[in-house]
Design a protein around this motif. Structure first.
Motif, mmCIF file in Angstrom:
data_model
loop_
_atom_site.group_PDB
_atom_site.id
_atom_site.type_symbol
_atom_site.label_atom_id
_atom_site.label_comp_id
_atom_site.label_asym_id
_atom_site.label_seq_id
_atom_site.Cartn_x
_atom_site.Cartn_y
_atom_site.Cartn_z
ATOM 1 N N PHE A 158 0.978 -1.137 0.071
ATOM 2 C CA PHE A 158 0.012 -0.160 0.006
ATOM 3 C C PHE A 158 0.761 1.427 0.262
ATOM 4 O O PHE A 158 0.450 2.205 -0.785
ATOM 5 N N THR A 159 1.845 1.358 0.746
ATOM 6 C CA THR A 159 2.872 2.335 0.891
ATOM 7 C C THR A 159 3.238 2.831 -0.699
ATOM 8 O O THR A 159 3.691 3.988 -0.954
ATOM 9 N N ASN A 160 3.491 1.694 -1.312
ATOM 10 C CA ASN A 160 4.076 2.095 -2.704
ATOM 11 C C ASN A 160 2.962 2.116 -3.781
ATOM 12 O O ASN A 160 3.021 2.247 -5.090
ATOM 13 N N SER A 161 1.807 2.178 -3.301
ATOM 14 C CA SER A 161 0.597 2.229 -4.371
ATOM 15 C C SER A 161 0.563 1.062 -5.177
ATOM 16 O O SER A 161 0.278 1.226 -6.428
ATOM 17 N N TRP A 162 1.051 -0.174 -4.710
ATOM 18 C CA TRP A 162 1.155 -1.380 -5.542
ATOM 19 C C TRP A 162 -0.009 -2.320 -5.405
ATOM 20 O O TRP A 162 -0.273 -3.367 -5.757
ATOM 21 N N GLU A 163 -1.071 -1.853 -4.522
ATOM 22 C CA GLU A 163 -2.272 -2.790 -4.424
ATOM 23 C C GLU A 163 -3.028 -2.961 -5.683
ATOM 24 O O GLU A 163 -3.560 -4.041 -5.548
ATOM 25 N N HIS A 164 -2.980 -2.219 -6.721
ATOM 26 C CA HIS A 164 -3.792 -2.605 -7.935
ATOM 27 C C HIS A 164 -3.047 -3.510 -8.574
ATOM 28 O O HIS A 164 -3.578 -4.490 -8.985
ATOM 29 N N ASP A 165 -1.764 -3.365 -8.617
ATOM 30 C CA ASP A 165 -0.905 -4.442 -9.169
ATOM 31 C C ASP A 165 -1.025 -5.800 -8.527
ATOM 32 O O ASP A 165 -1.037 -6.791 -9.265
ATOM 33 N N ALA A 166 -0.967 -5.850 -7.182
ATOM 34 C CA ALA A 166 -1.188 -7.045 -6.366
ATOM 35 C C ALA A 166 -2.621 -7.561 -6.741
ATOM 36 O O ALA A 166 -2.653 -8.881 -6.964
ATOM 37 N N LEU A 167 -3.692 -6.734 -6.752
ATOM 38 C CA LEU A 167 -4.753 -7.485 -7.250
ATOM 39 C C LEU A 167 -5.098 -8.196 -8.521
ATOM 40 O O LEU A 167 -5.636 -9.041 -8.686
ATOM 41 N N LYS A 168 -4.347 -7.521 -9.528
ATOM 42 C CA LYS A 168 -4.231 -7.888 -10.895
ATOM 43 C C LYS A 168 -3.561 -9.239 -10.871
ATOM 44 O O LYS A 168 -3.898 -10.040 -11.786
ATOM 45 N N ALA A 212 -11.208 -10.121 -5.756
ATOM 46 C CA ALA A 212 -10.245 -9.262 -6.284
ATOM 47 C C ALA A 212 -10.517 -8.305 -7.472
ATOM 48 O O ALA A 212 -10.396 -7.035 -7.166
ATOM 49 N N LEU A 213 -11.433 -8.863 -8.187
ATOM 50 C CA LEU A 213 -12.084 -8.090 -9.246
ATOM 51 C C LEU A 213 -12.970 -7.008 -8.606
ATOM 52 O O LEU A 213 -12.896 -5.799 -9.104
ATOM 53 N N ASP A 214 -13.882 -7.471 -7.748
ATOM 54 C CA ASP A 214 -14.791 -6.257 -7.070
ATOM 55 C C ASP A 214 -13.933 -5.295 -6.339
ATOM 56 O O ASP A 214 -14.351 -4.031 -6.422
ATOM 57 N N LEU A 215 -12.942 -5.668 -5.695
ATOM 58 C CA LEU A 215 -11.975 -4.769 -5.006
ATOM 59 C C LEU A 215 -11.273 -3.587 -5.925
ATOM 60 O O LEU A 215 -11.258 -2.483 -5.792
ATOM 61 N N LEU A 216 -10.929 -4.153 -7.129
ATOM 62 C CA LEU A 216 -10.379 -3.593 -8.040
ATOM 63 C C LEU A 216 -11.115 -2.410 -8.836
ATOM 64 O O LEU A 216 -10.849 -1.333 -8.843
ATOM 65 N N HIS A 217 -12.287 -3.097 -8.869
ATOM 66 C CA HIS A 217 -13.385 -2.277 -9.170
ATOM 67 C C HIS A 217 -13.965 -0.867 -8.417
ATOM 68 O O HIS A 217 -13.959 0.112 -8.970
ATOM 69 N N LYS A 218 -13.940 -1.446 -7.249
ATOM 70 C CA LYS A 218 -14.272 -0.336 -6.072
ATOM 71 C C LYS A 218 -13.286 0.457 -6.248
ATOM 72 O O LYS A 218 -13.538 1.878 -5.854
ATOM 73 N N GLU A 219 -12.086 0.412 -6.237
ATOM 74 C CA GLU A 219 -11.039 1.203 -6.155
ATOM 75 C C GLU A 219 -10.845 2.169 -7.208
ATOM 76 O O GLU A 219 -10.649 3.445 -7.181
ATOM 77 N N ARG A 220 -11.350 1.696 -8.307
ATOM 78 C CA ARG A 220 -11.072 2.620 -9.580
ATOM 79 C C ARG A 220 -12.395 3.430 -9.435
ATOM 80 O O ARG A 220 -12.200 4.767 -10.126
ATOM 81 N N VAL A 221 -13.653 3.049 -9.025
ATOM 82 C CA VAL A 221 -14.867 3.817 -8.952
ATOM 83 C C VAL A 221 -14.914 4.646 -7.896
ATOM 84 O O VAL A 221 -15.094 5.933 -7.753
ATOM 85 N N GLY A 222 -14.518 4.318 -6.928
ATOM 86 C CA GLY A 222 -14.316 5.041 -5.382
ATOM 87 C C GLY A 222 -13.505 6.065 -5.374
ATOM 88 O O GLY A 222 -13.249 6.975 -5.046
#
Length: 107
Positions: A69-79, A97-107
């Motif tokens: 999270f500190t390095n903003s890699w959470e989306h890469d990790a979910l992918k 994982a897909l739901d979290l990724l979608h939520k992060e992009r929308v939210g």
């Protein structure tokens, strides 16, 4: 990308997805997370992971997730979870994982 792969291996793909909200909450609170809270979370991880045996391993897992999270890699990790072909990564985990990724992009 090698760093996020290494860190995700430390955390565990299923663990990262399952406890994503907890890890994110710890990251958001950063300095305000007490040692006791980290230990309580480590105990929770220890209880909920039958193959885990040591509290110190869970602390390492927490620290690796926080580094993601500190390095903003959470989306890469979910992918990486979504791309995983490993049999232990269930359809449910990939959907989460897909739901979290979608939520992060929308939210």
């Amino acid at each position: 990308m090698a760093d996020v792969i290494r860190l995700l291996k430390t955390v565990g793909k299923t663990n990262f997805v399952t406890f994503y909200v907890d890890y994110e909450s710890f990251y958001i609170r950063k300095e305000r997370v007490t040692r006791e809270e980290k230990l309580e979370f480590a105990q929770k991880l220890l209880r909920e992971n039958v193959s885990a045996t040591k509290e110190s391993g869970q602390i390492a897992r927490i620290n690796a997730a926080l580094t993601i999270f500190t390095n903003s890699w959470e989306h890469d990790a979910l992918k990486l979870v979504l791309e995983s072909k490993h049999s232990s990564i269930t359809k449910e985990v990939k959907q989460q994982a897909l739901d979290l990724l979608h939520k992060e992009r929308v939210g």
